[in-house]
Design a protein around this motif. Structure first.
Motif, PDB file in Angstrom:
ATOM      1  N   ASP A  27       0.812  -1.215   0.000  1.00 54.77           N
ATOM      2  CA  ASP A  27       0.000   0.000   0.000  1.00 54.77           C
ATOM      3  C   ASP A  27       0.853   1.276   0.000  1.00 54.77           C
ATOM      4  O   ASP A  27       0.680   2.140   0.857  1.00 54.77           O
ATOM      5  N   HIS A  29       0.675   3.418  -2.399  1.00 57.45           N
ATOM      6  CA  HIS A  29      -0.292   4.432  -2.857  1.00 57.45           C
ATOM      7  C   HIS A  29       0.370   5.682  -3.437  1.00 57.45           C
ATOM      8  O   HIS A  29      -0.048   6.813  -3.136  1.00 57.45           O
ATOM      9  N   ASP A  55      -1.336  -2.144  -4.361  1.00 64.57           N
ATOM     10  CA  ASP A  55      -1.813  -0.768  -4.223  1.00 64.57           C
ATOM     11  C   ASP A  55      -0.603   0.155  -4.310  1.00 64.57           C
ATOM     12  O   ASP A  55      -0.281   0.899  -3.383  1.00 64.57           O
ATOM     13  N   HIS A 130      -2.984  -9.601  -1.657  1.00 61.40           N
ATOM     14  CA  HIS A 130      -3.274  -8.211  -1.259  1.00 61.40           C
ATOM     15  C   HIS A 130      -4.331  -8.167  -0.144  1.00 61.40           C
ATOM     16  O   HIS A 130      -4.104  -7.594   0.915  1.00 61.40           O
ATOM     17  N   HIS A 174      -3.795  -4.327   2.174  1.00 62.84           N
ATOM     18  CA  HIS A 174      -5.143  -3.840   1.871  1.00 62.84           C
ATOM     19  C   HIS A 174      -5.772  -2.988   2.970  1.00 62.84           C
ATOM     20  O   HIS A 174      -6.333  -1.942   2.683  1.00 62.84           O
ATOM     21  N   HIS A 176      -4.284  -1.525   5.620  1.00 62.63           N
ATOM     22  CA  HIS A 176      -3.373  -0.496   6.129  1.00 62.63           C
ATOM     23  C   HIS A 176      -3.170  -0.601   7.646  1.00 62.63           C
ATOM     24  O   HIS A 176      -2.627   0.325   8.254  1.00 62.63           O
TER      25      HIS A 176
HETATM   26 FE   LIG Z   1      -4.551   0.256  -0.070  1.00 62.66          FE
END
Ligand SMILES: [Fe+2]
Length: 259
Positions: A27, A29, A55, A130, A174, A176
């Motif tokens: 993640d 991002h 992600d 994930h 996924h 966090h």
């Molecule tokens: Fe995420």
């Protein structure tokens, strides 16, 4: 004076195989600022192998910069739900932040993202996914928060989602939220938290994990790394996503604040 028996394991005695001691990131991002701090910390820890749980680019800071750094990693890497949504903006769930990330990627970066597998293995003991092994949108170790509320599922629910996957260590992202749990059958499940997008945990710092296979089993270290989150927030605002700035600078807000 400690006895030889209680002395810490020396660095030279640690396993050399990169599938027995490695870093776990997830993640990101699109937050290249946070990723740089995490990669620097991984180097300081003397860890040579990194696996990534997806992600990767969907965020307002620097999606292309994040992709560039992640493409250079040698360990296995998988896609998350936002990577699917960035590759195909027509999918249900895809939103403005995914469209922004896609607009910043060059052709090679988009091709790399599109080619990432949904799951992967690392050696013969470790499985990467994930969300859960079967679904990149299903939360595993905590029930995905609504507003500020998040609850922890019971063992039966967590074990059911693990199915019969015969791996010692199952890695997921996924949600966090960093956690490390062990099932009754000995299997371990680890979520390293998020590198680049902190929600409800009360810290803007980047998170990742280091895992190591020792004689007694998998050893987990959950790490929290400060970085220049003010600079990341300024970029988010400049890129048209001021609502992400509160998440980036505090880590206290819930996911509703990003909409
Ligand atoms: Fe995420």
């Amino acid at each position: 004076m400690p006895s030889a028996r209680s002395s810490p394991v020396s660095r030279s005695a640690r396993p050399k195989r990169t599938d027995l001691r490695f870093a776990v990131i997830s993640d990101v991002h699109g937050n290249a600022h946070a990723l740089d701090a995490v990669l620097a910390d991984i180097a300081i820890q003397g860890v040579e192998s990194i696996v990534c749980l997806g992600d990767n680019v969907s965020g307002p800071v620097d999606p292309a910069g994040a992709a560039e750094r992640l493409m250079a990693l040698s360990g296995p890497s998988i896609r998350g739900n936002h990577d699917r949504w960035t590759v195909d903006l027509s999918l249900k769930g895809s939103g403005k932040i995914d469209a922004f990330a896609r607009s910043k990627l060059n052709d090679a970066q988009l091709a790399w993202l599109a080619d990432l597998p949904a799951t992967a293995t690392h050696g013969d003991r470790v499985f990467l996914c994930h969300g859960t092994p079967a679904d990149d949108e299903v939360p595993w170790l905590d029930m995905f928060f609504s507003g500020r509320a998040t609850t922890l599922p019971g063992e039966a629910q967590v074990a059911a989602l693990a199915g019969t996957f015969d791996y010692e260590l199952l890695l997921c992202g996924h949600t966090h939220i960093a956690r490390s749990v062990r099932l009754a059958d000995g299997r371990m499940i680890v979520n390293p938290g998020s590198v680049g997008m902190q929600l409800v945990q009360g810290s803007p710092d980047a998170r990742y994990a280091i895992v190591e296979r020792r004689a007694a089993g998998w050893h987990t270290t959950l790490l929290v790394v400060p970085y220049d989150y003010e600079a990341a927030a300024r970029l988010a605002t400049a890129n048209g996503f001021p609502q992400w700035a509160a998440s980036l600078t505090s880590g206290w807000v819930g996911p509703e604040s990003l909409r």
